[in-house]
Motif scaffolding. Structure first.
Motif, short mmCIF file in Angstrom:
data_model
loop_
_atom_site.label_atom_id
_atom_site.label_comp_id
_atom_site.label_asym_id
_atom_site.label_seq_id
_atom_site.Cartn_x
_atom_site.Cartn_y
_atom_site.Cartn_z
N UNK A 134 -10.65 52.59 33.80
CA UNK A 134 -9.86 53.75 34.23
C UNK A 134 -9.13 54.46 33.09
N UNK A 135 -8.53 53.70 32.17
CA UNK A 135 -7.77 54.35 31.10
C UNK A 135 -8.70 55.04 30.12
N UNK A 136 -9.90 54.52 29.93
CA UNK A 136 -10.85 55.22 29.06
C UNK A 136 -11.25 56.56 29.67
N UNK A 169 -9.37 58.23 31.79
CA UNK A 169 -8.16 59.06 31.73
C UNK A 169 -8.00 59.69 30.35
N UNK A 170 -8.31 58.95 29.31
CA UNK A 170 -8.22 59.50 27.96
C UNK A 170 -9.19 60.66 27.77
N UNK A 171 -10.38 60.53 28.35
CA UNK A 171 -11.34 61.63 28.25
C UNK A 171 -10.80 62.87 28.97
N UNK A 172 -10.12 62.66 30.10
CA UNK A 172 -9.48 63.77 30.81
C UNK A 172 -8.34 64.36 29.99
N UNK A 173 -7.78 63.54 29.14
CA UNK A 173 -6.65 63.93 28.29
C UNK A 173 -7.13 64.61 27.00
N UNK A 174 -8.45 64.67 26.82
CA UNK A 174 -9.01 65.33 25.64
C UNK A 174 -9.40 64.42 24.50
N UNK A 175 -9.33 63.10 24.73
CA UNK A 175 -9.73 62.14 23.69
C UNK A 175 -10.87 61.29 24.27
N UNK A 176 -12.08 61.61 23.89
CA UNK A 176 -13.26 60.94 24.45
C UNK A 176 -13.52 59.65 23.69
N UNK A 177 -13.11 58.54 24.29
CA UNK A 177 -13.28 57.23 23.64
C UNK A 177 -14.50 56.49 24.16
N UNK A 202 -17.29 54.99 27.04
CA UNK A 202 -17.15 54.13 28.21
C UNK A 202 -17.03 52.67 27.77
N UNK A 203 -17.29 51.74 28.68
CA UNK A 203 -17.09 50.32 28.42
C UNK A 203 -18.42 49.62 28.20
N UNK A 204 -18.37 48.48 27.53
CA UNK A 204 -19.55 47.65 27.35
C UNK A 204 -19.76 46.77 28.58
N UNK A 205 -21.03 46.54 28.92
CA UNK A 205 -21.34 45.58 29.97
C UNK A 205 -20.78 44.21 29.59
N UNK A 206 -20.29 43.45 30.57
CA UNK A 206 -20.52 43.58 32.00
C UNK A 206 -19.59 44.55 32.74
N UNK A 207 -18.67 45.20 32.04
CA UNK A 207 -17.87 46.24 32.69
C UNK A 207 -18.73 47.49 32.86
#
Length: 299
Positions: A253-255, A257-265, A267-272
């Protein structure tokens, strides 16, 4: 005793499209966190997906964070694992990167006894002269460091603080009353930052500070300056953000949210996995609410 400040951010690890660490975005994120009030950045903690990072990746990330921070904020490295010898090796190597302290999570999966927990942390602390921050998060580690064990550990000279994420305010109160002078208690949950401050805690190791750092810093400042009503109002306004960022497994979720905030970090690595459409919509909605928070905060 070391002082890492009141607001610490458990930083996400940015990934590119190939799921490799994105150092350009990492630098951008570090600058953003510094500008929005973070006192210390925790690299490779739970929010940084440490279980999916190799030792070499962690060490390079620690060194990079130290170099980019340039002493403007302190850097704590997450070097705890569920294997004592591996944790010692990582901690020793991490110290060589110039970090300011280490975060040691309770050993996950193998469910050690309280004596096992004590010996684990004691052994790692004996192999570094850096300040050690313990991390109690039974929801992820499947073991709860007891109050008695934490008090024993607090007497070890370089174990200087704890990130307490058990959600047990009675436990936190007892710790605050009985730990040695200078030992600091940090909330491991954003939603409990103000309640823990109110009973004598020192600060928060935050996830929400990625997107609401200025507001959280304002909340802490307001409370410490005696503006309790203002701090409480900000706390209530921020609750949807605090809770919304855990609508799915952290840090998805926070990743987003950061993209919505203008900082594209990335997504997550599997298994997430990335957020569902419904989860993403919810984060977008609470990000909209964030714009209304903090307008009455005095800095």
């Amino acid at each position: 005793m070391s002082d890492f400040g009141r607001l610490l951010t458990a930083m996400v690890t940015p990934f590119n499209a190939e799921f490799e660490i994105d150092y350009e975005k990492t630098e951008e994120l570090i600058e953003h966190l510094i500008k929005t009030g973070t006192d210390t950045i925790v690299v490779g903690g739970s929010t940084g997906e440490p279980a999916s990072l190799s030792m070499d990746e962690k060490l390079r990330l620690f060194k990079f964070a130290v170099e980019r921070a340039q002493g403007r904020v302190k850097i704590i490295a997450g070097t705890g694992t569920n294997d004592t010898r591996s944790s010692i090796r990582l901690t020793r190597k991490a110290q060589q990167t110039g970090i300011d302290g280490v975060l040691l999570v309770a050993p996950y999966y193998n469910k050690p006894s309280q004596e096992g927990l004590y010996q684990h942390f004691k052994s790692i602390a004996a192999n570094t002269d850096l300040p050690v921050v313990l991390y109690n998060i039974p929801g992820r580690s499947a073991v709860n460091i007891s109050t008695e064990t934490l008090l024993r550990l607090s007497r070890i000279e370089n174990i200087t603080a704890i990130k307490e994420a058990s959600g047990d305010l009675s436990k936190v109160g007892y710790l605050i009353e009985n730990v040695p002078p200078g030992f600091k208690i940090y909330s491991g949950d954003d939603s409990l930052a103000l309640p823990i401050l109110s009973i004598g805690g020192y600060g928060v190791i935050s996830v929400a500070s990625h997107i609401a750092g200025s507001e959280i810093k304002g909340l802490i400042t307001a409370y410490l300056k005696g503006r309790v009503k203002e701090a409480a109002e900000t706390h209530r306004q921020l609750l949807p953000i605090f809770e919304g960022l855990f609508i799915a497994a952290n840090p998805s979720p926070v990743k987003f949210a950061l993209s919505e905030h203008g900082i594209n970090v990335g997504t997550v690595r599997l298994p997430l996995v990335s957020l569902t459409e419904g989860e993403a919509k919810h984060i977008t909605e609470i990000m909209g609410q964030l714009k209304e928070v903090g307008r009455g905060i005095s800095r």
